[in-house]
Design a protein around this motif. Sequence first.
Motif, PDB file in Angstrom:
ATOM      1  N   PRO B 492       0.843  -1.189   0.000  1.00 31.13           N
ATOM      2  CA  PRO B 492       0.000   0.000   0.000  1.00 31.13           C
ATOM      3  C   PRO B 492       0.883   1.246   0.000  1.00 31.13           C
ATOM      4  O   PRO B 492       1.933   1.260   0.644  1.00 31.13           O
ATOM      5  CB  PRO B 492      -0.790  -0.109   1.302  1.00 31.13           C
ATOM      6  CG  PRO B 492      -0.246  -1.262   2.048  1.00 31.13           C
ATOM      7  CD  PRO B 492       0.814  -1.928   1.253  1.00 31.13           C
ATOM      8  N   MET B 493       0.484   2.263  -0.727  1.00 29.46           N
ATOM      9  CA  MET B 493       1.265   3.494  -0.770  1.00 29.46           C
ATOM     10  C   MET B 493       0.354   4.643  -1.190  1.00 29.46           C
ATOM     11  O   MET B 493      -0.730   4.424  -1.710  1.00 29.46           O
ATOM     12  CB  MET B 493       2.410   3.353  -1.774  1.00 29.46           C
ATOM     13  CG  MET B 493       1.946   2.964  -3.178  1.00 29.46           C
ATOM     14  SD  MET B 493       3.248   3.172  -4.396  1.00 29.46           S
ATOM     15  CE  MET B 493       4.324   1.823  -3.983  1.00 29.46           C
ATOM     16  N   ALA B 494       0.826   5.871  -0.892  1.00 32.01           N
ATOM     17  CA  ALA B 494       0.112   7.038  -1.395  1.00 32.01           C
ATOM     18  C   ALA B 494       0.246   6.999  -2.913  1.00 32.01           C
ATOM     19  O   ALA B 494       1.346   6.991  -3.443  1.00 32.01           O
ATOM     20  CB  ALA B 494       0.722   8.311  -0.829  1.00 32.01           C
ATOM     21  N   ASP B 495      -0.871   6.904  -3.595  1.00 29.10           N
ATOM     22  CA  ASP B 495      -0.842   6.612  -5.030  1.00 29.10           C
ATOM     23  C   ASP B 495      -1.318   7.824  -5.818  1.00 29.10           C
ATOM     24  O   ASP B 495      -2.511   8.110  -5.903  1.00 29.10           O
ATOM     25  CB  ASP B 495      -1.746   5.406  -5.307  1.00 29.10           C
ATOM     26  CG  ASP B 495      -1.690   4.979  -6.755  1.00 29.10           C
ATOM     27  OD1 ASP B 495      -1.084   5.697  -7.573  1.00 29.10           O
ATOM     28  OD2 ASP B 495      -2.263   3.909  -7.062  1.00 29.10           O
ATOM     29  N   ARG B 496      -0.359   8.515  -6.426  1.00 29.90           N
ATOM     30  CA  ARG B 496      -0.720   9.735  -7.144  1.00 29.90           C
ATOM     31  C   ARG B 496      -1.547   9.440  -8.403  1.00 29.90           C
ATOM     32  O   ARG B 496      -2.198  10.312  -8.949  1.00 29.90           O
ATOM     33  CB  ARG B 496       0.529  10.527  -7.527  1.00 29.90           C
ATOM     34  CG  ARG B 496       1.376   9.792  -8.503  1.00 29.90           C
ATOM     35  CD  ARG B 496       2.517  10.596  -9.079  1.00 29.90           C
ATOM     36  NE  ARG B 496       3.091   9.799 -10.131  1.00 29.90           N
ATOM     37  CZ  ARG B 496       2.633   9.781 -11.366  1.00 29.90           C
ATOM     38  NH1 ARG B 496       1.646  10.574 -11.712  1.00 29.90           N
ATOM     39  NH2 ARG B 496       3.155   8.982 -12.259  1.00 29.90           N
ATOM     40  N   THR B 497      -1.534   8.161  -8.871  1.00 24.29           N
ATOM     41  CA  THR B 497      -2.300   7.888 -10.089  1.00 24.29           C
ATOM     42  C   THR B 497      -3.802   8.003  -9.838  1.00 24.29           C
ATOM     43  O   THR B 497      -4.574   8.188 -10.766  1.00 24.29           O
ATOM     44  CB  THR B 497      -1.990   6.494 -10.682  1.00 24.29           C
ATOM     45  OG1 THR B 497      -2.531   5.482  -9.833  1.00 24.29           O
ATOM     46  CG2 THR B 497      -0.501   6.273 -10.858  1.00 24.29           C
ATOM     47  N   ILE B 498      -4.214   7.914  -8.561  1.00 26.02           N
ATOM     48  CA  ILE B 498      -5.652   8.043  -8.267  1.00 26.02           C
ATOM     49  C   ILE B 498      -6.145   9.455  -8.589  1.00 26.02           C
ATOM     50  O   ILE B 498      -7.307   9.649  -8.937  1.00 26.02           O
ATOM     51  CB  ILE B 498      -5.943   7.689  -6.784  1.00 26.02           C
ATOM     52  CG1 ILE B 498      -5.510   6.253  -6.482  1.00 26.02           C
ATOM     53  CG2 ILE B 498      -7.431   7.879  -6.455  1.00 26.02           C
ATOM     54  CD1 ILE B 498      -5.668   5.858  -5.014  1.00 26.02           C
ATOM     55  N   VAL B 499      -5.256  10.433  -8.489  1.00 23.40           N
ATOM     56  CA  VAL B 499      -5.685  11.831  -8.683  1.00 23.40           C
ATOM     57  C   VAL B 499      -5.011  12.516  -9.870  1.00 23.40           C
ATOM     58  O   VAL B 499      -5.267  13.682 -10.131  1.00 23.40           O
ATOM     59  CB  VAL B 499      -5.426  12.660  -7.401  1.00 23.40           C
ATOM     60  CG1 VAL B 499      -6.419  12.282  -6.320  1.00 23.40           C
ATOM     61  CG2 VAL B 499      -3.995  12.481  -6.907  1.00 23.40           C
ATOM     62  N   GLU B 500      -4.144  11.791 -10.603  1.00 19.55           N
ATOM     63  CA  GLU B 500      -3.481  12.487 -11.720  1.00 19.55           C
ATOM     64  C   GLU B 500      -4.518  12.770 -12.812  1.00 19.55           C
ATOM     65  O   GLU B 500      -5.380  11.960 -13.086  1.00 19.55           O
ATOM     66  CB  GLU B 500      -2.300  11.691 -12.276  1.00 19.55           C
ATOM     67  CG  GLU B 500      -2.665  10.419 -12.994  1.00 19.55           C
ATOM     68  CD  GLU B 500      -1.458   9.646 -13.512  1.00 19.55           C
ATOM     69  OE1 GLU B 500      -0.331  10.146 -13.448  1.00 19.55           O
ATOM     70  OE2 GLU B 500      -1.674   8.522 -13.976  1.00 19.55           O
ATOM     71  N   GLY B 501      -4.443  13.952 -13.375  1.00 21.95           N
ATOM     72  CA  GLY B 501      -5.424  14.351 -14.385  1.00 21.95           C
ATOM     73  C   GLY B 501      -6.598  15.109 -13.801  1.00 21.95           C
ATOM     74  O   GLY B 501      -7.439  15.626 -14.528  1.00 21.95           O
TER      75      GLY B 501
END
Lengths: 155, 735
Positions: B492-501
């Motif tokens: 698990p990690m802070a996932d910037r792909t969830i909010v990119e765009g």
Amino acid sequence: MAYTLEINGQSHEVDLPGEVPLLWVLRDTLGMTGTKFGCGVAACGACTVHIDGVAVQSCQTTLETVDGPVTTIEGLGTPGAMSAIQRAWVEHDVAQCGYCQSGQIMQAAALLAETPDPTDDEIDAAMWGNLCRCGTYPRIRAAIHTAAKTIQAEG
Amino acid sequence: MGRLRTFTRRTFIVGSVAVAGGVAFGAYQVLRPAKGPGAPEDGLRLNPWVLIDARGVTVIVPRAEMGQGVQTTLAALVAEEMEMPLGDIRVEHGPPAEVYANMSLLIPRDYDAKRPGAVMETLYQAMPKVLGLQITGGSFSAFDAYEPMRKAGAAAREVLREAGAARLGVGLDQVRAEAGAIVATDGSRIPYADLAEDAAKIEPPKSPRLKDPADWSILGKSQIRLDQPAKATGTATFAIDVRRPDMRFATVRMSPRLGGGMVSFDASVAETMPGVEKVVDLGDGFAVVATNTWLAMQAAEAVTVEWGAAPYPAETDAIFARIEDAFADKPNITARDEGDVEADGSGDLVEAEYRVPYLAHATMEPMNSTALFTGDGLELWSGNQAPIMLQKAAAEAVGLDQDAVTLHTTIMGGGFGRRASIDFGVIAARVAQAMPGTPVQVTWSREEDMRHDHYRPGAIARMAARLDGGKVAMLTGDVACGSVMGSQMSIPMADRTIVEGIGDQPYRIENRRIRGYAADVAVPLGYWRSVGNSQNAFFHESFIDEMAHAAGADPVEFRLGLIRPEHARSAAVVEKVAEMAGWTGKTPEGVGRGVAFTHSFGTPVAEVIEVVDEDGSIRIAKVWIAADMGVILDPGNCEAQLTGGCVFGLTAAVHGKITFADGMVNEGNFTDYELLRMSNVPEFEVALMANADRPGGVGEVGTPPAAPALANAIFDLTGERVRQLPLIDRFDFVG
Ligand code: FES
Ligand code: FES
């Protein structure tokens, strides 16, 4: 059982069950890998070859039903001696990944043999079954038009 | 070479090494010891990019070709500086090696650097160096190579000039590099290959002069890609075309309940079928090895098997309920939290919820790899985007050291991020282990490929905005979906792909909060062309359109009002696309137009789409694209990637949907995972701009604006606002 196939002007003996599709005879038994596997269910056109000059999906053509000379992408031309249609493909820089293009070119070659100067609608109808995941359709269309002109000019 | 240690880590210093019969040029980078061909021992990294020997000039392009033209574009960077015709250059992918590791995995933006999320992105940029990744993806290949590849070429040019001048006994000012040879003023010529061994003895200039872009003769011009003749004649070797002496052909079945394992299987019938040589128990699935792929696939059908339970809810609706639950948790990531979004303001509240489905990559070439296991070694042929990771994982799977694995990375029949996962290579290694001494090609059926993807996650977005006098007083967005990075890295990690765009777009809005929620759904996820941008651009740009409509504003003018104060390059592409399309904000009866804009991978892109009503069916008639490439390296290839990326996005918007029943993916082939075709692909018009000093991404950036521009056009045509994809569930399209 042994079958004799004429492919790109050469005769080949293969000993395989008659229900093996031509696609897999070409690719795995004869090592002619230019013809591609994409779906196996007549839904993509990547496996298109000619039998007696007619475009067929080789994943749907069993060995025992092949009843005429087969032409594959390798028989259309080689890098050193490309056919007019292959040259048009290079000139228009068509391929991206390129995986669908053997099938696209074989389908287009069959179209041009029947319809030397196809309209856009005729191209749409003939190429409908050939998918391209990279989305190269506009350049395929342009290349078909160019190839049509070249073939007519070269007679 | 100890003196080089004093240079900073961002500095490239060009060096050379003598190799058998020639010389290799590359750029050193001060960092840490790296293992690789020709790596010096003293802690510097040499990236051996240019090799000159008796065969001529070879450029090692350590990025994989999956259709994006990277091998041609990267070779062109070298050819330009070396004064070589591009067609005379041989291109090789090169082995997996840390020296080829990426400099960056994320192209930095030229706006908004102080935002909270920016710190994490800096860490993300350093990650490939830390982990030794060599990945083709993230649209960063050209960005990454722009300076070092040109410097390697320029250093080679200068050293060859020196060697040539010495050989001819003339001054350095009497020789020039031209068309693959050193040419003296009296017209005598020495081809580069003849100077290779002399060149190896000369120390290259530390910082060779690069050509002024105004003098470029290859870069900036459309090139015929080097791989076109092979791809037009069926002679290009994809992984699926690898043939070895005495090779066997296999297919595999893993649990269709992804990660669910296998309880038992019975292969007694399959084992007696024609051509079958072995059925391999893989524990979590099985493989059939035969003399022909089709015979292996037939036998695999004849195996009866009981699969374990799926580690995620069994039906699509239950999966989406689980995604919805994530909103009740703490956010996984807060991309923005600026101003005060909770304050009671006046004006109209606009709210909307959007949903997008899971998606498969569906590369045209199904997953496959070929492997030969010899007991103390493994040779692997695989079209992959992540060779170092694959080499490591394959070694572990068969109990060998990483050094004992030789990996050949072939060209790929499509990647789109699917081949950044390494499962298909590891499976081939495991099957080959059961057939020591025999090369085995393991090819997945299309159904196995589509039902065992690492999917683009299904996602839900909740958007809200307050409009005060036509101005955006406040904007909030919450996105919930599975974590792609968590799934790929199994942590698990802070996932910037969830909010990119959505959390990083150059719109000036004072009060804004964008948060991402990681849903606890164990469906395997992967990088799907443009990754989070693919769904978030749909959420963001559809909602911007809803806001414009609620404010009674023109969608182009409304966007420009928010983008102009933030980022001039982005505003310019929106202005350009409106001009190209002759945007008036009005369309005749039976015609609809929509606009969308996304800044992704360092490249701002705006698209306008026109749809027409044909007897109740929608035709996507025309797409205008304006994109600022930063620096245009190959306009023809940019155009191909932008249009191809847009077709990819339109295909998903209209048709794309992966659904689940009984824990298994329903869709299995192109018959139920439809693509756009020749007959319904739109006409394109593309404008390329170049307003930066480095190239941005190319391969993915055409995808994100496609879905929202189309949905906005359909709103203009029908008055129906689309908040859920795919569109085919609600509208008819021409076939
Ligand atoms: S493989 Fe034959 S049509 Fe797809
Ligand atoms: S060029 Fe990639 S599928 Fe057509």
